[in-house]
Design an enzyme around this catalytic site. Sequence first.
Site, mmCIF file in Angstrom:
data_model
loop_
_atom_site.group_PDB
_atom_site.id
_atom_site.type_symbol
_atom_site.label_atom_id
_atom_site.label_comp_id
_atom_site.label_asym_id
_atom_site.label_seq_id
_atom_site.Cartn_x
_atom_site.Cartn_y
_atom_site.Cartn_z
ATOM 1 N N ALA A 37 20.394 85.932 40.053
ATOM 2 C CA ALA A 37 20.274 84.968 38.950
ATOM 3 C C ALA A 37 18.814 84.809 38.541
ATOM 4 O O ALA A 37 18.493 84.738 37.343
ATOM 5 C CB ALA A 37 20.871 83.623 39.366
ATOM 6 N N SER A 38 17.918 84.779 39.531
ATOM 7 C CA SER A 38 16.489 84.639 39.181
ATOM 8 C C SER A 38 16.009 85.868 38.408
ATOM 9 O O SER A 38 15.206 85.761 37.473
ATOM 10 C CB SER A 38 15.636 84.421 40.437
ATOM 11 O OG SER A 38 15.510 85.612 41.208
ATOM 12 N N LYS A 39 16.540 87.048 38.762
ATOM 13 C CA LYS A 39 16.093 88.283 38.106
ATOM 14 C C LYS A 39 16.742 88.442 36.726
ATOM 15 O O LYS A 39 16.126 88.980 35.807
ATOM 16 C CB LYS A 39 16.413 89.489 39.000
ATOM 17 C CG LYS A 39 15.647 89.492 40.324
ATOM 18 C CD LYS A 39 14.142 89.531 40.111
ATOM 19 C CE LYS A 39 13.360 89.788 41.377
ATOM 20 N NZ LYS A 39 11.907 89.837 41.174
ATOM 21 N N TYR A 92 19.257 85.431 44.179
ATOM 22 C CA TYR A 92 18.225 86.420 43.821
ATOM 23 C C TYR A 92 18.554 87.050 42.460
ATOM 24 O O TYR A 92 17.698 87.110 41.569
ATOM 25 C CB TYR A 92 18.175 87.487 44.918
ATOM 26 C CG TYR A 92 17.202 88.612 44.676
ATOM 27 C CD1 TYR A 92 15.833 88.433 44.874
ATOM 28 C CD2 TYR A 92 17.638 89.875 44.281
ATOM 29 C CE1 TYR A 92 14.937 89.475 44.672
ATOM 30 C CE2 TYR A 92 16.752 90.923 44.079
ATOM 31 C CZ TYR A 92 15.402 90.716 44.274
ATOM 32 O OH TYR A 92 14.512 91.755 44.072
ATOM 33 N N SER A 147 15.234 93.299 38.725
ATOM 34 C CA SER A 147 16.006 94.056 39.719
ATOM 35 C C SER A 147 17.308 94.477 39.064
ATOM 36 O O SER A 147 17.796 93.799 38.144
ATOM 37 C CB SER A 147 16.300 93.160 40.930
ATOM 38 O OG SER A 147 17.393 93.665 41.669
HETATM 39 N N1 LIG Z 1 12.124 96.481 47.310
HETATM 40 C C1 LIG Z 1 13.210 96.483 46.546
HETATM 41 O O1 LIG Z 1 14.264 97.017 46.906
HETATM 42 C C2 LIG Z 1 13.166 95.855 45.177
HETATM 43 C C3 LIG Z 1 14.159 96.208 44.262
HETATM 44 C C4 LIG Z 1 14.152 95.628 42.991
HETATM 45 C C5 LIG Z 1 13.173 94.721 42.650
HETATM 46 N N2 LIG Z 1 12.208 94.375 43.574
HETATM 47 C C6 LIG Z 1 11.202 93.397 43.167
HETATM 48 O O2 LIG Z 1 9.932 94.023 43.169
HETATM 49 C C7 LIG Z 1 8.912 93.069 43.478
HETATM 50 C C8 LIG Z 1 8.062 93.589 44.624
HETATM 51 O O3 LIG Z 1 8.915 93.806 45.740
HETATM 52 P P1 LIG Z 1 8.454 94.606 47.044
HETATM 53 O O4 LIG Z 1 9.651 95.304 47.521
HETATM 54 O O5 LIG Z 1 7.194 95.351 46.806
HETATM 55 O O6 LIG Z 1 8.170 93.360 48.028
HETATM 56 P P2 LIG Z 1 7.334 93.286 49.377
HETATM 57 O O7 LIG Z 1 7.169 94.643 49.974
HETATM 58 O O8 LIG Z 1 7.990 92.211 50.167
HETATM 59 O O9 LIG Z 1 5.891 92.789 48.869
HETATM 60 C C9 LIG Z 1 5.807 91.539 48.267
HETATM 61 C C10 LIG Z 1 4.403 91.294 47.749
HETATM 62 O O10 LIG Z 1 4.414 89.992 47.150
HETATM 63 C C11 LIG Z 1 3.547 89.109 47.886
HETATM 64 N N3 LIG Z 1 4.206 87.805 47.962
HETATM 65 C C12 LIG Z 1 5.339 87.474 48.623
HETATM 66 N N4 LIG Z 1 5.599 86.173 48.469
HETATM 67 C C13 LIG Z 1 4.618 85.658 47.684
HETATM 68 C C14 LIG Z 1 4.325 84.369 47.178
HETATM 69 N N5 LIG Z 1 5.080 83.300 47.478
HETATM 70 N N6 LIG Z 1 3.217 84.214 46.413
HETATM 71 C C15 LIG Z 1 2.407 85.267 46.131
HETATM 72 N N7 LIG Z 1 2.643 86.513 46.575
HETATM 73 C C16 LIG Z 1 3.733 86.706 47.343
HETATM 74 C C17 LIG Z 1 3.347 89.795 49.246
HETATM 75 O O11 LIG Z 1 2.091 89.494 49.853
HETATM 76 P P3 LIG Z 1 1.907 88.169 50.775
HETATM 77 O O12 LIG Z 1 3.004 88.226 51.797
HETATM 78 O O13 LIG Z 1 0.530 88.282 51.337
HETATM 79 O O14 LIG Z 1 2.025 87.020 49.846
HETATM 80 C C18 LIG Z 1 3.362 91.268 48.845
HETATM 81 O O15 LIG Z 1 2.113 91.657 48.311
HETATM 82 C C19 LIG Z 1 9.654 91.752 43.771
HETATM 83 O O16 LIG Z 1 9.657 90.951 42.644
HETATM 84 C C20 LIG Z 1 11.061 92.215 44.099
HETATM 85 O O17 LIG Z 1 12.009 91.214 43.860
HETATM 86 C C21 LIG Z 1 12.181 94.926 44.808
#
Ligand SMILES: NC(=O)c1ccc[n+]([C@@H]2O[C@H](COP(=O)([O-])OP(=O)(O)OC[C@H]3O[C@@H](n4cnc5c(N)ncnc54)[C@H](OP(=O)(O)O)[C@@H]3O)[C@@H](O)[C@H]2O)c1
Length: 246
Positions: A161-163, A159, A146
């Site tokens: 720090a983990s990233k 968050y 991120s």
């Molecule tokens: N959206 C943003 O603004 C953004 C920005 C920068 C980086 N990111 C990063 O991009 C990645 C994807 O984010 P996203 O926005 O697509 O998230 P999201 O819409 O919340 O989708 C998360 C996905 O991960 C799964 N998941 C959640 N917790 C889990 C767990 N404990 N074990 C296994 N699967 C899990 C969810 O399915 P289930 O609920 O069925 O498990 C879902 O498929 C993440 O690493 C996030 O930190 C996101």
Amino acid sequence: MTKRVALITGASRGIGAAIARALAEDGYSLTLSARHEPELQAFAQTLREQTGTDVHVVAANMAHEDDVRRLATAHAGEFDRLDLLVLNAGVGASGTVAELLMKRFDLVHAVNLRAPYLLVSQSLPLLRKTATSDPQRGAKIVALSSITGVVSEPQLAAYGASKAALISLYETLNLEESGNGVAATAISPGYVDTDMAAWQEEHISRSDMLPASDVAELVVAVSRLSSRAVVPNIVLSRRGDQLWRA
Ligand SMILES: NC(=O)c1ccc[n+]([C@@H]2O[C@H](COP(=O)([O-])OP(=O)(O)OC[C@H]3O[C@@H](n4cnc5c(N)ncnc54)[C@H](OP(=O)(O)O)[C@@H]3O)[C@@H](O)[C@H]2O)c1
């Protein structure tokens, strides 16, 4: 030609689903993982019907070590090949250092850092074997970090720090493994229009967030690089006057 294979965590919706779709359209066979099996199965079936690709589903919770190990084993058992490992599953946490509960801190680090570390270590034998069979392309790891892992944001200390740790982890991995043909790339976007970013809609309209498809385009581009190239981290900023803000 040998069919390329990818394993994607957090693949049922959001960024992970966009990556899965782009890779299926690019001809990859896929293992898709997330916690909730019905949503995952429904999405897998849609992909099979729309792209004709081979999709294997493994429900697994990345907060549980046994599930992470089981996912690596299940993928290897199904395909015996891994051209691209996409470490996308992640959870958010907002709260000041003064207020955020340690329980939340631990969950964020278990899912966002510990699980990717373990899944990579469990997958390395298969990644190396695949890289040896395809020396021109090698094998790749792409991890969703991120922009908060690059530049800090208030309320996002745990968050971020983990990233940030993920970026460091994959830099080290490149030093250790790129000579074996296994290269890792972190992708560090600002807010992406998914469920995870919905809590920000009051401040940032969805149309000003990045589309998940832009992240997927980068994953496909990285997957096409030769084994001679290493791209440690890609920052994806949103348009406007705040280049280094989420
Ligand atoms: N959206 C943003 O603004 C953004 C920005 C920068 C980086 N990111 C990063 O991009 C990645 C994807 O984010 P996203 O926005 O697509 O998230 P999201 O819409 O919340 O989708 C998360 C996905 O991960 C799964 N998941 C959640 N917790 C889990 C767990 N404990 N074990 C296994 N699967 C899990 C969810 O399915 P289930 O609920 O069925 O498990 C879902 O498929 C993440 O690493 C996030 O930190 C996101």
